[in-house]
Design a protein around this motif. Structure first.
Motif, PDB file in Angstrom:
ATOM      1  N   ARG A 151       0.812  -1.214   0.000  1.00 53.54           N
ATOM      2  CA  ARG A 151       0.000   0.000   0.000  1.00 53.54           C
ATOM      3  C   ARG A 151       0.849   1.268   0.000  1.00 53.54           C
ATOM      4  NH1 ARG A 151      -3.038  -1.619   5.379  1.00 53.54           N
ATOM      5  NH2 ARG A 151      -0.809  -1.988   5.796  1.00 53.54           N
ATOM      6  N   ALA A 152       2.144   1.134   0.320  1.00 58.07           N
ATOM      7  CA  ALA A 152       3.016   2.307   0.399  1.00 58.07           C
ATOM      8  C   ALA A 152       4.231   2.219  -0.507  1.00 58.07           C
ATOM      9  CB  ALA A 152       3.473   2.517   1.848  1.00 58.07           C
ATOM     10  N   GLY A 153       4.637   1.027  -0.888  1.00 55.60           N
ATOM     11  CA  GLY A 153       5.824   0.853  -1.721  1.00 55.60           C
ATOM     12  C   GLY A 153       6.840  -0.057  -1.072  1.00 55.60           C
ATOM     13  N   GLY A 154       7.764  -0.522  -1.851  1.00 49.73           N
ATOM     14  CA  GLY A 154       8.774  -1.423  -1.332  1.00 49.73           C
ATOM     15  C   GLY A 154       9.822  -1.750  -2.384  1.00 49.73           C
ATOM     16  N   VAL A 155      10.618  -2.765  -2.089  1.00 49.67           N
ATOM     17  CA  VAL A 155      11.767  -3.132  -2.914  1.00 49.67           C
ATOM     18  C   VAL A 155      11.513  -4.490  -3.560  1.00 49.67           C
ATOM     19  CG1 VAL A 155      14.255  -3.479  -2.956  1.00 49.67           C
ATOM     20  CG2 VAL A 155      13.261  -1.855  -1.337  1.00 49.67           C
ATOM     21  N   LEU A 156      11.818  -4.575  -4.854  1.00 47.67           N
ATOM     22  CA  LEU A 156      11.752  -5.831  -5.595  1.00 47.67           C
ATOM     23  C   LEU A 156      13.164  -6.294  -5.922  1.00 47.67           C
ATOM     24  CD1 LEU A 156       8.910  -5.061  -8.176  1.00 47.67           C
ATOM     25  CD2 LEU A 156       8.783  -6.731  -6.322  1.00 47.67           C
ATOM     26  N   ALA A 157      13.336  -7.610  -5.944  1.00 49.23           N
ATOM     27  CA  ALA A 157      14.623  -8.202  -6.305  1.00 49.23           C
ATOM     28  C   ALA A 157      14.378  -9.595  -6.862  1.00 49.23           C
ATOM     29  CB  ALA A 157      15.553  -8.276  -5.087  1.00 49.23           C
ATOM     30  N   PRO A 158      15.269 -10.093  -7.714  1.00 49.66           N
ATOM     31  CA  PRO A 158      15.170 -11.489  -8.144  1.00 49.66           C
ATOM     32  C   PRO A 158      15.507 -12.407  -6.979  1.00 49.66           C
ATOM     33  CG  PRO A 158      17.192 -10.523  -8.946  1.00 49.66           C
ATOM     34  CD  PRO A 158      16.421  -9.410  -8.313  1.00 49.66           C
ATOM     35  N   PRO A 159      15.157 -13.690  -7.050  1.00 46.72           N
ATOM     36  CA  PRO A 159      15.509 -14.616  -5.968  1.00 46.72           C
ATOM     37  C   PRO A 159      16.992 -14.556  -5.659  1.00 46.72           C
ATOM     38  CG  PRO A 159      13.983 -15.670  -7.494  1.00 46.72           C
ATOM     39  CD  PRO A 159      14.344 -14.352  -8.101  1.00 46.72           C
ATOM     40  N   GLY A 160      17.296 -14.355  -4.406  1.00 48.97           N
ATOM     41  CA  GLY A 160      18.675 -14.183  -3.980  1.00 48.97           C
ATOM     42  C   GLY A 160      18.935 -12.846  -3.332  1.00 48.97           C
ATOM     43  N   GLY A 161      18.124 -11.817  -3.699  1.00 54.89           N
ATOM     44  CA  GLY A 161      18.221 -10.553  -2.999  1.00 54.89           C
ATOM     45  C   GLY A 161      18.888  -9.419  -3.732  1.00 54.89           C
ATOM     46  N   GLY A 162      19.148  -9.479  -4.987  1.00 58.99           N
ATOM     47  CA  GLY A 162      19.751  -8.367  -5.728  1.00 58.99           C
ATOM     48  C   GLY A 162      19.819  -8.709  -7.200  1.00 58.99           C
ATOM     49  N   PRO A 163      19.845  -7.698  -8.092  1.00 61.49           N
ATOM     50  CA  PRO A 163      19.789  -6.255  -7.893  1.00 61.49           C
ATOM     51  C   PRO A 163      18.429  -5.760  -7.431  1.00 61.49           C
ATOM     52  CG  PRO A 163      19.715  -6.770 -10.229  1.00 61.49           C
ATOM     53  CD  PRO A 163      19.947  -8.072  -9.511  1.00 61.49           C
ATOM     54  N   LEU A 164      18.369  -4.486  -7.028  1.00 59.92           N
ATOM     55  CA  LEU A 164      17.200  -3.935  -6.365  1.00 59.92           C
ATOM     56  C   LEU A 164      16.560  -2.840  -7.208  1.00 59.92           C
ATOM     57  CD1 LEU A 164      18.891  -3.408  -2.874  1.00 59.92           C
ATOM     58  CD2 LEU A 164      17.715  -5.465  -3.664  1.00 59.92           C
ATOM     59  N   ILE A 165      15.230  -2.785  -7.193  1.00 61.86           N
ATOM     60  CA  ILE A 165      14.501  -1.667  -7.771  1.00 61.86           C
ATOM     61  C   ILE A 165      13.336  -1.329  -6.854  1.00 61.86           C
ATOM     62  CG2 ILE A 165      15.119  -2.162 -10.175  1.00 61.86           C
ATOM     63  CD1 ILE A 165      12.390  -3.385 -10.563  1.00 61.86           C
ATOM     64  N   TRP A 166      12.891  -0.081  -6.921  1.00 63.10           N
ATOM     65  CA  TRP A 166      11.792   0.394  -6.090  1.00 63.10           C
ATOM     66  C   TRP A 166      10.487   0.258  -6.859  1.00 63.10           C
ATOM     67  CZ3 TRP A 166      11.228   1.577  -1.115  1.00 63.10           C
ATOM     68  CH2 TRP A 166      10.071   2.253  -0.710  1.00 63.10           C
ATOM     69  N   ALA A 167       9.415  -0.093  -6.149  1.00 63.47           N
ATOM     70  CA  ALA A 167       8.093  -0.207  -6.757  1.00 63.47           C
ATOM     71  C   ALA A 167       7.074   0.439  -5.826  1.00 63.47           C
ATOM     72  CB  ALA A 167       7.725  -1.670  -7.013  1.00 63.47           C
TER      73      ALA A 167
END
Length: 435
Positions: free
Chosen positions: A137-153
């Motif tokens: 509802r506010a936003g967060g971080v997406l990443a592929p399995p494993g934890g990186g690279p990171l993008i904001w959504a």
């Protein structure tokens, strides 16, 4: 782990993101200073263009730095969770991703804040799984399995748009997919059918990593029908490497020709006698284009041509070695990867090695031209050909009578934890059976 930042790969990806933002701010500052010096000195140059470039670089870096701080706050307060994901709609600067909630009863439409090039680093595949940390509802971080690279959504706005995007994701089977294994979970209880046999994955012999049965089942879930075949090209066994279209692309010949065409266009414009006010701009453009041409030629001679010749030599080497293959896609960039097994190893055999592939299709459809069957038999040529260091074997697989060009050397299974972690990244374990 107590928070998402405790994952080593996540902490490293966030650090790289912050350093990239700092580099952009620094480069923009230097460009602005250069523009101010040139303008004050009265040198005839496109000062406005220099200042605009500096402002854009500083703005992009500052925006990235703000996002990095927001990511750090969210990652430090939450933990990773794995979700089935579908990418819906793409543009140059943004795209939409729909995640399924952990209980499977809700879909979360999100807008990705990233360029298309960065989004491609974690674009979900046919059975895509993404890690999420944050509040939908506010936003967060997406990443592929494993934890990186990171993008904001961030959450998508507009009820009508949200419903339309969710409907498209549901039409692609998002709500029917199996639940992925959570980063904190260890149980796997799925039934799969491999080579006509029903196998319960939690009853497989305990081994140091996924087996053929697990990876073949995942490959079948990823399988997507091919829309149209690639245009035929010359057979590398019958002609020199420079007559094979895909090897010319590997060598960098198209980049050289494009740079040469730009050089010719700038040269033609200079010969027509441009106005004096535009001469400096034209000469500046000419210098940049000439530099790009020289650099592309240097890359062709020092790296591209040797790589293409190595590939051609390996592709025609004999005798070939048959191996079973499983075709998977790396969530870090979406590139195809062949996981190779002994021909007579059975369902529970461990992989012998990995071979990353160059996507054979055009940029908009890179998977066009890959094998229609995601499991089968490959004939490996070139085990006696080695990379430039003379230590790593270079292999070219032939499947269905045509070669697939490797993006790197053959990686043999050596029992190290890094190899097993890579396999689990290619095929994230599942907790429940798909409905």
């Amino acid at each position: 782990m107590t928070c998402a930042l405790d994952v080593e790969e996540t902490a490293g990806a966030l650090g790289r993101y912050r350093r990239r933002a700092g580099w952009l701010i620094g480069a923009g500052g230097v460009t602005l200073a250069l523009g101010a010096v040139v303008g004050s000195a009265g040198v005839p140059a496109p000062v406005s263009w220099i200042l605009a470039l500096g402002i854009v670089a500083v703005g992009a870096g500052a925006g990235s730095l703000v996002l990095a701080r927001r990511m750090r706050r969210v990652l430090g307060a939450g933990v990773w969770s794995a979700h089935p994901a579908v990418g819906v709609g793409q543009s140059r600067y943004a795209t939409s991703v729909v995640l399924r909630s952990p209980d499977g009863g809700e879909a979360w439409p999100l807008t990705v804040i990233a360029t298309r090039q960065r989004y491609e680093l974690l674009r979900p595949g046919p059975d895509g799984v993404l890690w999420w940390c944050g509040d939908p509802r506010a936003g967060g971080v997406l990443a592929p399995p494993g934890g990186g690279p990171l993008i904001w959504a961030k959450p998508m706005r507009g009820g009508r748009v949200r419903r339309r995007i969710v409907a498209r994701a549901e039409a692609e089977g998002l709500m029917r997919r199996a639940a992925p294994k959570q980063p904190q979970s260890v149980d796997v209880t799925e039934h799969v059918t491999v080579d006509g046999l029903s196998v319960r994955l939690d009853e497989l012999p305990r081994a140091a990593g996924p087996t053929y049965a697990v990876l073949a089942a995942h490959a079948r879930r990823q399988a997507a029908p091919q829309d149209e075949p690639l245009r035929p090209e010359a057979d590398v066994r019958e002609v020199p490497w420079w007559r094979v279209r895909s090897l010319r692309r590997v060598a960098g010949v198209p980049r050289v020709l494009i740079a040469l065409a730009f050089c010719a266009a700038v040269g033609a414009a200079a010969l027509t006698g441009p106005p004096e006010s535009d001469a400096v701009k034209l000469y500046a453009i000419g210098a940049l284009v000439l530099g790009a041409f020289v650099y592309s030629c240097y890359q062709l001679v020092t790296a591209g041509r040797p790589a293409a010749r190595l590939m051609a030599r390996a592709a025609t080497a004999s005798p070939p070695t048959p191996r079973r293959y499983v075709l998977l896609y790396d969530p870090h960039g979406g590139g195809p990867v062949l996981v190779l097994f002994p021909v007579h190893g059975g369902l529970y055999v461990q992989p012998e090695g990995l071979l990353p592939l160059i996507p054979p299709g055009p940029p908009k459809k890179p998977r066009r031209g890959l094998p229609e069957r995601h499991v089968g038999t490959a004939w490996l040529h070139g085990r006696r050909d080695f990379t430039g260091d003379g230590r790593t074997p270079f292999v070219v697989p032939w499947i269905d009578g045509r070669p697939l060009w490797a993006a790197g050397p053959y990686q043999e299974a050596d029992g190290r934890p890094e190899f097993t972690a890579l396999l689990e990244r290619l095929a994230p374990p599942l907790e429940t059976r798909a409905p």
